[in-house]
Scaffold this active site. Structure first.
Site, PDB file in Angstrom:
ATOM      1  N   LYS A  90       6.578  -9.411  14.661  1.00  0.00           N
ATOM      2  CA  LYS A  90       5.468  -8.778  13.942  1.00  0.00           C
ATOM      3  C   LYS A  90       4.602  -7.882  14.826  1.00  0.00           C
ATOM      4  CE  LYS A  90       4.914 -11.687   9.899  1.00  0.00           C
ATOM      5  NZ  LYS A  90       5.854 -12.834  10.112  1.00  0.00           N
ATOM      6  N   GLU A 112      -4.040  -8.450   5.592  1.00  0.00           N
ATOM      7  CA  GLU A 112      -3.896  -9.670   4.801  1.00  0.00           C
ATOM      8  C   GLU A 112      -3.022 -10.637   5.607  1.00  0.00           C
ATOM      9  OE1 GLU A 112      -1.765  -7.271   4.793  1.00  0.00           O
ATOM     10  OE2 GLU A 112       0.118  -8.380   4.843  1.00  0.00           O
ATOM     11  N   SER A 371      14.074 -13.748  14.990  1.00  0.00           N
ATOM     12  CA  SER A 371      12.813 -13.057  14.713  1.00  0.00           C
ATOM     13  C   SER A 371      11.599 -13.673  15.408  1.00  0.00           C
ATOM     14  CB  SER A 371      12.564 -12.992  13.204  1.00  0.00           C
ATOM     15  OG  SER A 371      12.603 -14.287  12.632  1.00  0.00           O
TER      16      SER A 371
HETATM   17  C1  LIG Z   1       6.823 -13.240   9.206  1.00  0.00           C
HETATM   18  C2  LIG Z   1       8.085 -13.701   9.770  1.00  0.00           C
HETATM   19  C3  LIG Z   1       9.319 -13.488   9.119  1.00  0.00           C
HETATM   20  C4  LIG Z   1       9.445 -12.872   7.765  1.00  0.00           C
HETATM   21  O1  LIG Z   1       8.933 -11.595   7.627  1.00  0.00           O
HETATM   22  P1  LIG Z   1       9.895 -10.331   7.468  1.00  0.00           P
HETATM   23  O2  LIG Z   1       8.975  -9.233   7.107  1.00  0.00           O
HETATM   24  O3  LIG Z   1      10.896 -10.629   6.415  1.00  0.00           O
HETATM   25  O4  LIG Z   1      10.537 -10.124   8.791  1.00  0.00           O
HETATM   26  C5  LIG Z   1      10.476 -13.896   9.749  1.00  0.00           C
HETATM   27  N1  LIG Z   1      10.444 -14.511  10.954  1.00  0.00           N
HETATM   28  C6  LIG Z   1       9.285 -14.742  11.602  1.00  0.00           C
HETATM   29  C7  LIG Z   1       9.336 -15.432  12.919  1.00  0.00           C
HETATM   30  C8  LIG Z   1       8.069 -14.347  11.030  1.00  0.00           C
HETATM   31  O5  LIG Z   1       6.926 -14.588  11.689  1.00  0.00           O
END
Ligand SMILES: *Cc1c(COP(=O)(O)O)cnc(C)c1O
Length: 389
Positions: A90, A112, A371
């Site tokens: 993010k 948000e 992610s």
């Molecule tokens: C917020 C988040 C997601 C999901 O958000 P996307 O916009 O679909 O990427 C996935 N993995 C992590 C670690 C997150 O913090």
């Protein structure tokens, strides 16, 4: 609300900008500035500087040899977004958008947040750039995520609990949009995923595409050829669209988005307009966005990015589901076998990739977008495993 449909920002029938005139005006200004700065050499240089010196990019593409052996097929590589400053992808988007906000002369940032992850990334970016930061959060969410509220406050942000509606993410989005329309002259709305009205999905993809820009170079160095598949979890779709971006025009690479089976927006939803754009979404009998529940807070969103909707419809990407239970097992497997505790969101992608690898040849490879890291989820998993005993 008058429907004001612009042609720009459509992915096939999906996306667009279905908002009232006041908001349309503000979003047009944003779009013009994004188009003006995104290819500006000075902007690019400043962005690259912060990606490197602050976020810690590029992060590695790690060959996960132990889960590869367990799955018994294609080589599994992990794109290590978990190693970024603040522990997830993010921050890539937060830094990109805040640099744009600075160019636009904004000195106040609003955002948000649901579970708090985007709020923390935004508050972090505001701290380093000395920006005034206001985070809207559903009242119910502030109570459930008290520690994340404290984190944001430590970082200097003001957290505003939104009591209207159900006190959830949607109500926080509405409050942030009202604030934006009222204060747009000095305020920038930093949106957290590849969703919302144009230009947000395009802009968020632009800033997250660094994931596949790096992974493509890295896999070619390591394997001398493209991967057979790229696998990412999908909430709103920002980490997935970033992980897919540089492979969309490589038809030999399978693109797979993994949703929680408890919130199967793309797999089971139908096209509708929510939150100012058209996408696949889960609706209840009355046609309202249906509340979802995933063990991974970041995947709990009733809609999904318009480009994913388009990639599904055209068949370029495939979307599958993994249950919370399977994700929980993958969370433990990756921890134990590779020494990497993944976010529960990312664990969905790991679970599917391990199944897929077993069906592929040993000369093939799969990239899993990791992610985020799982430190934030350890207490939740502890409680889930304790009560399961
Ligand atoms: C917020 C988040 C997601 C999901 O958000 P996307 O916009 O679909 O990427 C996935 N993995 C992590 C670690 C997150 O913090």
């Amino acid at each position: 609300m008058s429907m004001n449909k612009v042609e720009k920002g459509f992915y096939g029938e999906f996306g667009g900008c279905f908002v009232n005139e006041d908001l349309q005006h503000v979003l047009n200004i944003l779009d013009e500035n994004f188009e003006r700065y995104k290819d500006d050499p000075e902007f690019i240089e400043e962005l690259r500087f912060y990606l490197r010196e602050y976020i810690g990019r590029e992060n590695p593409l790690t060959y996960a040899k132990n889960i590869t052996a367990k799955a018994g097929g294609a080589k599994i590589y992990l794109k290590r977004e978990d190693l970024n400053h603040t522990g997830a992808h993010k921050i890539n988007n937060a830094i990109g958008q805040i640099l744009l906000a600075k160019r636009m002369g904004a000195h106040r940032i609003i955002a948000e947040t649901g579970a708090g992850q985007h709020g923390v990334a935004t508050a972090t970016a505001c701290a380093i750039f000395g920006m005034d930061c206001t985070i809207y959060m559903g009242k119910l969410d502030t109570e459930r995520q008290a520690l994340n509220v404290f984190r944001m406050e430590l970082l200097g942000a003001k957290v505003v609990p939104v009591a209207s509606g159900q006190g959830r993410l949607k109500d926080a989005v509405d409050a942030a949009l009202n604030d934006l329309v009222e204060n747009y002259k000095d305020t920038f709305y930093l949106l957290g995923s590849a969703v919302g009205p144009h230009p947000f999905p395009t802009m968020v993809k632009h800033f997250q595409a660094i994931i596949s820009e790096e992974s493509k170079r890295q896999i070619l160095e390591k394997e001398g050829k493209l991967p057979s598949a790229v696998v990412s979890c999908v909430g709103g779709g920002s980490n997935a669209i970033g992980a897919f971006a540089h492979y969309i025009d490589e038809p030999s690479v399978q693109l797979i988005g993994v949703e929680p089976s408890e919130a199967p927006t793309l797999t089971e939803g139908s096209p509708a307009v929510i939150h100012g754009f058209k996408c696949y979404t889960l609706l209840d009998e009355e046609g309202n966005p249906k509340p979802t529940y995933s063990i991974a807070a970041g995947l709990d969103y009733p809609g999904v990015g318009p480009e994913h909707s388009y990639l599904k419809k055209t068949g370029r990407s495939e979307y599958v589901t993994v249950s919370g239970q399977e994700a929980l097992e993958a969370f433990q497997t990756l921890s134990k076998l590779e020494g990497i505790i993944p976010a529960l969101e990312s664990s969905h992608a790991v679970a599917y990739a391990m199944k897929l690898a077993g069906t592929m040849g040993k000369d093939e490879s799969i990239i899993v977008n990791l992610s985020g890291r799982g430190d934030k989820d350890v207490e939740q998993v502890f409680n889930m495993l304790k009560s399961a005993r």
